[in-house]
Design a protein around this motif. Structure first.
Motif, PDB file in Angstrom:
ATOM      1  N   GLU A  98      40.534  -2.985  49.130  1.00  0.00           N
ATOM      2  CA  GLU A  98      39.458  -2.063  48.720  1.00  0.00           C
ATOM      3  C   GLU A  98      39.089  -2.360  47.266  1.00  0.00           C
ATOM      4  O   GLU A  98      37.923  -2.361  46.885  1.00  0.00           O
ATOM      5  CB  GLU A  98      39.904  -0.598  48.867  1.00  0.00           C
ATOM      6  CG  GLU A  98      39.915  -0.098  50.303  1.00  0.00           C
ATOM      7  CD  GLU A  98      40.358   1.357  50.442  1.00  0.00           C
ATOM      8  OE1 GLU A  98      40.347   1.857  51.575  1.00  0.00           O
ATOM      9  OE2 GLU A  98      40.730   1.994  49.417  1.00  0.00           O
ATOM     10  N   THR A  99      40.114  -2.611  46.477  1.00  0.00           N
ATOM     11  CA  THR A  99      39.875  -2.946  45.066  1.00  0.00           C
ATOM     12  C   THR A  99      39.124  -4.278  44.947  1.00  0.00           C
ATOM     13  O   THR A  99      38.137  -4.383  44.213  1.00  0.00           O
ATOM     14  CB  THR A  99      41.232  -3.041  44.312  1.00  0.00           C
ATOM     15  OG1 THR A  99      41.902  -1.802  44.476  1.00  0.00           O
ATOM     16  CG2 THR A  99      41.053  -3.334  42.839  1.00  0.00           C
ATOM     17  N   LEU A 100      39.595  -5.286  45.682  1.00  0.00           N
ATOM     18  CA  LEU A 100      38.943  -6.610  45.591  1.00  0.00           C
ATOM     19  C   LEU A 100      37.510  -6.563  46.101  1.00  0.00           C
ATOM     20  O   LEU A 100      36.635  -7.259  45.580  1.00  0.00           O
ATOM     21  CB  LEU A 100      39.743  -7.658  46.369  1.00  0.00           C
ATOM     22  CG  LEU A 100      41.077  -8.099  45.775  1.00  0.00           C
ATOM     23  CD1 LEU A 100      41.598  -9.338  46.493  1.00  0.00           C
ATOM     24  CD2 LEU A 100      40.995  -8.386  44.273  1.00  0.00           C
ATOM     25  N   LYS A 101      37.276  -5.752  47.115  1.00  0.00           N
ATOM     26  CA  LYS A 101      35.904  -5.670  47.655  1.00  0.00           C
ATOM     27  C   LYS A 101      34.931  -5.217  46.558  1.00  0.00           C
ATOM     28  O   LYS A 101      33.791  -5.651  46.507  1.00  0.00           O
ATOM     29  CB  LYS A 101      35.880  -4.699  48.840  1.00  0.00           C
ATOM     30  CG  LYS A 101      34.498  -4.380  49.396  1.00  0.00           C
ATOM     31  CD  LYS A 101      33.791  -5.611  49.965  1.00  0.00           C
ATOM     32  CE  LYS A 101      32.350  -5.274  50.356  1.00  0.00           C
ATOM     33  NZ  LYS A 101      31.552  -6.464  50.684  1.00  0.00           N
ATOM     34  N   ARG A 102      35.416  -4.360  45.690  1.00  0.00           N
ATOM     35  CA  ARG A 102      34.540  -3.895  44.598  1.00  0.00           C
ATOM     36  C   ARG A 102      34.321  -4.999  43.560  1.00  0.00           C
ATOM     37  O   ARG A 102      33.324  -5.003  42.865  1.00  0.00           O
ATOM     38  CB  ARG A 102      35.101  -2.635  43.948  1.00  0.00           C
ATOM     39  CG  ARG A 102      34.635  -1.389  44.720  1.00  0.00           C
ATOM     40  CD  ARG A 102      35.758  -0.519  45.129  1.00  0.00           C
ATOM     41  NE  ARG A 102      35.307   0.664  45.835  1.00  0.00           N
ATOM     42  CZ  ARG A 102      35.788   1.047  47.007  1.00  0.00           C
ATOM     43  NH1 ARG A 102      36.665   0.333  47.641  1.00  0.00           N
ATOM     44  NH2 ARG A 102      35.353   2.164  47.583  1.00  0.00           N
ATOM     45  N   GLU A 103      35.309  -5.891  43.451  1.00  0.00           N
ATOM     46  CA  GLU A 103      35.171  -6.987  42.498  1.00  0.00           C
ATOM     47  C   GLU A 103      34.335  -8.127  43.072  1.00  0.00           C
ATOM     48  O   GLU A 103      33.706  -8.876  42.340  1.00  0.00           O
ATOM     49  CB  GLU A 103      36.559  -7.531  42.108  1.00  0.00           C
ATOM     50  CG  GLU A 103      37.491  -6.498  41.490  1.00  0.00           C
ATOM     51  CD  GLU A 103      36.993  -5.964  40.158  1.00  0.00           C
ATOM     52  OE1 GLU A 103      36.210  -6.662  39.493  1.00  0.00           O
ATOM     53  OE2 GLU A 103      37.372  -4.822  39.804  1.00  0.00           O
ATOM     54  N   TYR A 104      34.424  -8.297  44.375  1.00  0.00           N
ATOM     55  CA  TYR A 104      33.683  -9.387  45.037  1.00  0.00           C
ATOM     56  C   TYR A 104      32.729  -8.771  46.059  1.00  0.00           C
ATOM     57  O   TYR A 104      32.943  -8.879  47.280  1.00  0.00           O
ATOM     58  CB  TYR A 104      34.653 -10.334  45.759  1.00  0.00           C
ATOM     59  CG  TYR A 104      35.678 -10.996  44.874  1.00  0.00           C
ATOM     60  CD1 TYR A 104      35.294 -11.937  43.913  1.00  0.00           C
ATOM     61  CD2 TYR A 104      37.026 -10.725  45.019  1.00  0.00           C
ATOM     62  CE1 TYR A 104      36.243 -12.565  43.107  1.00  0.00           C
ATOM     63  CE2 TYR A 104      37.982 -11.341  44.226  1.00  0.00           C
ATOM     64  CZ  TYR A 104      37.588 -12.261  43.269  1.00  0.00           C
ATOM     65  OH  TYR A 104      38.521 -12.880  42.490  1.00  0.00           O
TER      66      TYR A 104
END
Ligand code: SF4
Ligand code: SF4
Lengths: 428, 395
Positions: A131-137
């Motif tokens: 979920e965190t990475l989705k916001r970054e990518y």
């Protein structure tokens, strides 16, 4: 062939595989290959390969950063950006590394993900992590496959069907879309056949600890042995070759009556045989290991080496049931087992490998392992009357590795084991 | 009709009766009745109710239970609630319970379900795997199978399989329950002084340990009372609390936030009782499917539900907007992974949206809040200074 030369060969093979992967990752702009970030437990390596994608394992990057003494800085970077001190340090190390340019273990930049494949096996943090990475990518496709937990110590047909439905209706179509490659079941079957072969070999390898002295350390050296099968090579001829080679090297050690190889050469005398529960500490891996081999303690089985798949109970990938077996694989990883199953598995290891003791390395930031470990320890102590030891550290946060504390605790533990052995001898 | 004060006092007692007296009495009144404990966050209680059971929330011992045995099961860096639930079980508070359900919200409670199994607490222990796939034909079907699994366990105890009518009846009762709780929150949005958040907390929490029929009666009376213009408004800002959905803060802390200059106009303390937004269809001949569809399509956001297709930061921002709140207080249980791992997501987004917030951590057994109170007070004062700035919500 000399013993040294044989030893080198498996290591060289592994090194070549890993370097090849990082080279391929460094060249994606030229080759146009798509990049899939995923996790070790429940990794769908064969499926990723079917779509000609390259895998990136954020956990592996984190542990490699720790071994190269970079994780502390990455973690601080993440904490400066609202990440709590008290959560999984793999996540923070990964996020911090990304914030600092995403330079991987080989010094080259790791490409951004085209797809985040979340197989969600055995740990909730994986979900939060992506979920965190989705916001970054934001441009990456996220593919979630929800792996049901073995809450009742079983994999029911409904659970497998749920996995297969997700693979068919969600995972495969999204992977096709991102990769531009049509799903080819026969190709997948070919990989699965090789996976089963590699799984046979790795099972035999970890079973060699039945010998006395044990020819390998199934925790500290074990983490190297599980490398290829866990980081995307399961299902390749290279992995099969690596494990075959490794097995023959170990056979040679058995023939010569040798103990495990440590960073400082061969272990001289096997004094204690232990089963270890919990992941290792990576920031001071060598020092950590040294405490054990200095005391003549060899680890004959560990739960951590089963985190990317439990093969020693007979389960194998099955090319005849490709999607079902991918689903079952995910559901069968160690942290996806319930607590009574974990206790049974570790008890079996203690008995099968004639361990003298059971040690828990409790990782501060990993609830998937740590929550419940004390209860497991009590049960194992009661059931098998085996001396239990308990230490605490962290995966990749150097602030939570206290060498003297761990050494003191282990020394007292080994004293206890020594006394017990003496008593047993006297009684005999 | 009882006066409001009496009702609140009754609820206070019920909510923190760690011997679960009302539930045990209910069970003793008739053969075939079963008590099923469930831990946070949410479980479709309708299913247990229809099967002749009483679902009872097991939300820890708060600051009312001294932990001795439970600490031997959990390292210091694990949140507090599993040790207090263990303490309750080992001290026999849960002895009359027939079964336990551990909803899938995090690895700590997941593994606690295994420890319960190991100890053979109750006649069954079910880790309830909520789907993280939100397609009705995939995740929805799996969820229905999970509910059937629970029903099978209950049937093994009391021989009862609920009919469609019974399930729909139960759905109706819980619909009513949720409607009235929402009514209370809606009234408080306008007139938060009519009932403190501490009182709301006690009223809602009481509903997790008594039959829904009784709770509905209580709620009906509360709703009548708060329609009246009671209490005096004070100069306080309005805030939403987020992050305290599992381990519960001590009541003193819930109170302290309002005392420090805030009206809490929404929160996730008792999220399970408010998880489904709106009604579940109580008129179909496939009630389990209706419950499943409601979970998939009408759930409140939660740190334990995969949110990539429906990002939680925008959902919380919408609550802030709807409630006319001035800011958010992120209150996480210490060492609570789901809550703490969400913190950067919320905070980065709120920095961009211009939503003001503060964050702190608590533990259920700690009842000294001087620092938190000061922090909340300063937050309230700073917002009063910037009162005219509107909250920006974009997506
Ligand atoms: S919590 Fe544990 S299992 Fe989960 S990602 Fe972190 S280290 Fe891995
Ligand atoms: S407080 Fe957080 S970490 Fe602890 S059991 Fe609850 S959800 Fe899990």
């Amino acid at each position: 062939m000399s013993k040294e030369a044989i030893k080198e060969k498996s290591m060289i093979l592994q090194k070549e595989m890993v370097e090849g992967l990082f080279n391929d990752l460094a060249n994606v702009e030229k080759t146009g290959k798509k990049v899939c970030y995923t996790f070790v437990p429940g990794n769908l390596s064969e499926l990723i390969r079917t779509f000609d994608m390259l895998p990136v394992y954020p956990e592996i990057n984190a542990l490699q950063s720790a071994m190269r003494k970079k994780s502390g800085g990455y973690i601080k970077e993440a904490e400066r950006n609202a990440h709590s001190e008290d959560v999984c340090t793999y996540v923070k190390c990964d996020v911090g590394m990304m914030m600092k340019g995403n330079i991987g273990p080989t010094g080259t930049k790791i490409p951004e993900p085209d797809v985040l494949l979340l197989s969600y096996t055995g740990c909730f943090t994986f979900m939060k992590w992506f979920e965190t990475l989705k916001r970054e990518y934001p441009n990456a496709e996220v593919v979630m496959i929800h792996t049901p937990y073995q809450e009742n110590a079983e994999i029911t047909p409904e659970m497998t069907q749920y996995m297969v439905n997700q693979l068919k209706e969600e995972v495969i179509p999204k992977m096709e879309k991102v990769s531009g490659v049509k799903f080819d079941e026969n190709k997948l079957k070919g990989f699965l056949k090789l996976s089963a072969e590699a799984e046979d070999w790795i099972t035999k390898i970890f079973d060699t600890t039945k010998h006395k002295p044990s020819p390998i350390d199934a925790y500290f050296a074990g983490v190297y042995y599980i490398g290829p099968i866990n980081i995307g090579f399961r299902g390749t001829p290279e992995a099969v070759e690596y494990y075959k080679e490794l097995y023959s090297e170990i056979q040679e050690r058995i023939r010569l009556g040798l103990g495990p190889v440590t960073p400082e050469g061969e272990m001289k005398e096997e004094k204690y045989r232990l089963v270890v529960e919990g992941p290792p500490n990576w920031t001071s891996f060598r020092e950590f290991w040294k405490i054990f081999y200095d005391m003549g303690a060899v680890i004959v089985a560990s739960s951590y080496t089963k985190v990317g798949g439990v093969y020693d109970m007979g389960w194998r990938h099955d090319p005849e049931r490709p999607l079902e077996s991918l689903g079952e694989y995910c559901m069968n990883c160690y942290t996806n087992l319930n607590i009574p199953q974990r206790i049974d598995l570790l008890s079996k290891c203690i008995k099968d490998y004639q361990a003298d003791g059971y040690v828990t390395n409790s990782i501060k930031s990993c609830n998937s392992f740590s929550a419940g470990q004390l209860g497991m320890m009590r049960e194992i102590e009661d059931r098998l009357e085996v001396p239990v030891g308990f230490i605490e550290s962290d995966l990749v946060d150097p602030r939570y590795f206290s060498y003297s504390n761990i050494k003191n605790r282990l020394e007292s533990y080994f004293q206890m084991l020594a006394q017990r052995k003496m008593l047993e001898k006297q009684e005999a | 009709m009882k006066n409001l004060k009496q009702i609140i006092n009754d609820c206070k007692e019920l909510a923190f009766d760690l011997n679960f007296t009302r539930a045990k009495k209910w069970k003793a009144e008739k053969d075939g009745r079963v008590i099923v404990g469930y831990t946070p966050i949410y479980f479709p209680r309708e299913v247990i109710h229809a099967a002749g059971g009483l679902p009872v929330g097991v939300f820890g011992g708060g600051d009312r239970k001294q932990i001795i045995k439970g600490d031997a099961y959990y390292q210091s860096y694990i949140c507090h609630i599993p040790r207090s639930i263990m303490e309750l079980a080992l001290d026999k508070h849960l002895d009359d319970f027939d079964g336990f359900i551990f909803p899938s919200i995090c690895d700590v409670l997941r593994n606690l379900s295994g420890i319960f199994k190991q100890h053979k607490f109750g006649k069954f222990v079910k880790y309830m795997d909520f789907p993280q796939n939100f397609l009705p034909q995939i995740g929805g079907v799996f969820y229905q199978q999970e509910m059937e699994h629970v029903m099978k366990y209950i049937k093994e105890i009391n021989g009862k399989t609920p009919t469609v009518e019974e399930l729909n009846h139960s759905i109706g009762l819980y619909n009513k329950n949720r409607q009235m709780i929402e009514f209370i929150y809606d009234i408080r949005q306008e007139f938060p002084w009519r009932l403190s958040i501490e009182d709301v907390y006690h009223i809602v929490r009481a509903g997790t340990v008594i039959p829904v029929e009784e709770h509905n009666e209580i709620l009906e009376q509360v709703c009548i009372h708060i329609k009246e213009s009671i209490g005096e408004p004070q100069d306080k800002i309005k805030v939403v609390i987020s992050g305290a959905f599992c381990e519960q803060p001590a009541v003193g802390l819930i109170r302290a936030i309002e005392e420090a200059g805030c009206y809490v106009v929404d929160d996730d303390y008792m999220l399970g009782s408010r998880m489904i937004l709106g009604d579940i269809d109580a008129t179909t001949n496939k009630p389990l499917e209706a419950i499943s569809n409601a979970y998939i399509k009408q759930s409140q956001y939660s740190s334990s539900i995969y949110d990539v297709d429906n990002p939680k930061e925008y959902r919380l921002a919408k609550i802030v907007e709807k409630r006319g709140a001035n800011g958010v207080i992120f209150a996480s249980a210490s060492f609570c992974d789901p809550s703490l791992l969400d913190a950067p997501i919320f905070q980065n987004a709120f920095n961009k949206m211009g939503i003001r917030y503060i964050a702190f951590q608590f533990s259920e057994n700690i009842n000294q809040f001087k620092v938190i109170k000061e922090q909340v007070g300063a937050f309230s004062d700073s917002i009063k200074l910037w009162e005219d700035e509107p909250v920006l919500v974009t997506k």
